[in-house]
Design a protein around this motif. Sequence first.
Motif, short mmCIF file in Angstrom:
data_model
loop_
_atom_site.label_atom_id
_atom_site.label_comp_id
_atom_site.label_asym_id
_atom_site.label_seq_id
_atom_site.Cartn_x
_atom_site.Cartn_y
_atom_site.Cartn_z
N SER A 28 0.83 -1.21 0.00
CA SER A 28 0.00 0.00 0.00
C SER A 28 0.86 1.25 0.00
O SER A 28 0.53 2.25 -0.64
CB SER A 28 -0.94 0.00 1.21
OG SER A 28 -0.19 0.04 2.40
N GLN A 32 0.92 4.10 -2.76
CA GLN A 32 0.72 5.50 -2.36
C GLN A 32 1.81 6.39 -2.94
O GLN A 32 1.56 7.48 -3.46
CB GLN A 32 0.70 5.59 -0.84
CG GLN A 32 0.59 7.02 -0.34
CD GLN A 32 0.82 7.09 1.15
OE1 GLN A 32 0.78 6.09 1.83
NE2 GLN A 32 1.08 8.28 1.64
N ASP A 52 -7.28 10.84 -5.87
CA ASP A 52 -7.37 9.48 -5.36
C ASP A 52 -8.83 9.05 -5.41
O ASP A 52 -9.71 9.71 -4.86
CB ASP A 52 -6.87 9.44 -3.91
CG ASP A 52 -6.66 8.02 -3.44
OD1 ASP A 52 -7.52 7.18 -3.75
OD2 ASP A 52 -5.63 7.77 -2.78
N THR A 54 -10.30 6.85 -3.89
CA THR A 54 -10.89 6.55 -2.59
C THR A 54 -11.51 7.78 -1.96
O THR A 54 -12.30 7.68 -1.04
CB THR A 54 -9.83 5.97 -1.65
OG1 THR A 54 -8.74 6.90 -1.56
CG2 THR A 54 -9.31 4.64 -2.14
N ASP A 252 -3.40 -0.66 4.00
CA ASP A 252 -4.81 -0.78 3.66
C ASP A 252 -5.35 -2.12 4.16
O ASP A 252 -4.66 -3.14 4.14
CB ASP A 252 -5.01 -0.69 2.15
CG ASP A 252 -4.60 0.66 1.60
OD1 ASP A 252 -4.27 1.55 2.41
OD2 ASP A 252 -4.61 0.84 0.37
N GLU A 254 -9.36 -4.37 5.01
CA GLU A 254 -10.82 -4.43 5.08
C GLU A 254 -11.22 -5.73 5.75
O GLU A 254 -10.48 -6.72 5.71
CB GLU A 254 -11.45 -4.30 3.70
CG GLU A 254 -11.08 -5.40 2.72
CD GLU A 254 -11.71 -5.20 1.36
OE1 GLU A 254 -12.25 -6.17 0.83
OE2 GLU A 254 -11.68 -4.05 0.86
N ASP A 287 -13.49 -0.80 6.46
CA ASP A 287 -12.48 -0.57 5.43
C ASP A 287 -11.62 0.63 5.81
O ASP A 287 -12.14 1.66 6.22
CB ASP A 287 -13.17 -0.32 4.08
CG ASP A 287 -12.17 -0.17 2.95
OD1 ASP A 287 -11.69 0.96 2.73
OD2 ASP A 287 -11.85 -1.16 2.29
N LYS A 289 -8.17 2.86 4.27
CA LYS A 289 -7.26 3.05 3.15
C LYS A 289 -6.34 4.23 3.42
O LYS A 289 -6.67 5.16 4.15
CB LYS A 289 -8.03 3.30 1.85
CG LYS A 289 -8.70 2.06 1.25
CD LYS A 289 -9.32 2.39 -0.10
CE LYS A 289 -9.83 1.13 -0.78
NZ LYS A 289 -10.90 0.47 -0.03
N THR A 290 -5.18 4.18 2.79
CA THR A 290 -4.22 5.28 2.84
C THR A 290 -4.29 6.05 1.53
O THR A 290 -4.25 5.45 0.46
CB THR A 290 -2.79 4.77 3.05
OG1 THR A 290 -2.76 3.96 4.23
CG2 THR A 290 -1.82 5.91 3.21
N LYS A 298 -5.73 8.81 6.86
CA LYS A 298 -6.37 7.62 6.29
C LYS A 298 -7.83 7.93 5.98
O LYS A 298 -8.38 8.93 6.43
CB LYS A 298 -6.26 6.42 7.24
CG LYS A 298 -4.87 5.77 7.23
CD LYS A 298 -4.78 4.58 8.14
CE LYS A 298 -3.38 3.98 8.08
NZ LYS A 298 -3.21 2.86 9.02
#
Length: 607
Positions: A28, A32, A52, A54, A252, A254, A287, A289-290, A298
């Motif tokens: 991750s 990134q 991004d 996300t 990351d 989940e 979940d 994420k970065t 995050k």
Amino acid sequence: MDRNTLIGLILIFAILGGSFYLMKPSESEIKQEQRLQDSLKRVKAGLPPTLDSTKNTAVKAATPSLVDSADLKKPFGGAKYGDEKIITLENEKIIAKVTSKGGRVKSVELKNEKNFDGSPLILFDGNNNRFGLLFNAAGQNIATNDLNFQSSDVDAVVNNDDTKSIKFRLNYNEAQYIEYTYTLKGNDYNLALDVNAVGLQNLVPQDQKTILLDWGAILYQKEKNVKGERDKSSIYYKTAENDVDHLSETGDDEEKLEKKLTWIAFKQHYFSSILSSKTGFASADLDVKTAADLDIVKLYSAKAKLDFSNQKDNQYSFNFFFGPNKYNILKAQNNDYHRIINMGWGPMRWINQWITVPVFNFLDGFHMSYGIVILILTVLLKGVLFPLTYKSYLSMAKMRVLKPQLDEIKAKVGDDNAMLLQQEQMKLYKQAGVNPLGGCLPLVIQMPFTIAFFYFFPNLFELRGESFLWVKDLSTYDAPITFPAIFGIDHISFMCILMTLTTLLTTWYNNATSGVSGQMKYIGYFMPLIFFFVLNSFPAGLNYYYFLGAVFTFLTQLIIRTFVDDDKILAKLEANKKRPESEKKKSSFQAKMEEMMRQQQAQKGKK
């Protein structure tokens, strides 16, 4: 090269290899960095940076300029339109702004805290968060986060024992609606939320047993060391069986939880937003994420199922905790919130929870500088462990005075016959009454205490923003020397340098007094150098503790050295040799070694 030297070198290379493996960037982090480099290339080329994907988790509510008549015929269709109204609830601890767009908490500011740059500390803000119910009504997918609630309440400030509630209602008609009631008490970090779903059972499918609660947020940087902040931020949760667990903090992750939960926490390094439910969440999809953005810690998302009855109205009682990850504050909530603070595992957690925290709280009650508190804490720890330190040093002194005799045995037997060499050495140990592992066991017993502080100080909220000597903030690294990044290092921590130099001095003194020679003499210098690169970005408070520990270890050895007479020790060991075998107490280590050598000789005889 003798066997001990070879084993020592193998262990050093194993430690180096393990360090490089553990410190390598995760997948991750690589992704990134790649996204960041792609954005920088676009900026240099005159193009806008890439976004991004996300970040789309933050739902943005738009207000159309024209009303679509078809929307008015759909369930809650008219709630798509309307102007945003924000109501502020404030007490001594927090300022919570609740918006009519989704009826959600739009932002929370902690009044007594600041970001690392001195700006107001806001846990989340604006459209970078979402909160609402997801369900199907008359064939339409409804997301309350996107709809406009109504409220006639106004801003309120509550203090001391006062309590204030505000209501937001999402209307379908007079008999069918969703109402949110927020309640804030004075001098509290908690914001209660009661949800009353009236008449929805007549809108949703009859076979529907649950509705979905959707909660998400983008959390921005609050600490100087954003990488360190990321590595201590994740989603935590507590199950109905009282187990507290979390998603990965270093990458990351989940997880789909098919079990009942009592609370879900969006934890940053030193601050958290925790959502609890009196009736619990039936299950949850979590979940984390970065993002590529350097100032984003995050992105969190939680979709939790709520039990739904199609026979009556449904009520849900929630509670938000918006506050610092301070052990005493979290523990006072009586809901195991304090378990989101990483105190280590096994013995390390027990030491921190039952010894370190109470002693620290006692010292903190005197309102001294935290640099002095750490100093006293170190002195107390070294004092308690002094008997073990003395015993370890005494055992090493016995080995030191026996070294000339061990060298004579080695010269007589040679390196070719390892078994005979070992037998002769064990014979000497037995005659002199020396346990060759006597110096190791006390050090092993002390090790959990040393490692426990490795978890305690980096998660100690009290150090945040506290200065000592030249260190402006004990909760992050001190960086009097900065430079363009080289192999990921862009600063030198002076406190870490002091810790490393003192540890090297102690190693030199140990080598000088123990008579170590050859390649083994240099092996002890590798670990302090390795730890310098590992701890350079760790909190100055932790490096300060390790520096003090190294100083007191060195001073303790100097003091013990003045009281320990090698000639007297040797005379005592020689006296032990003359004692009858029946009077000599055999250590368990010696017994096991003798049994192993007998088995080896027996197997060799059979061959």
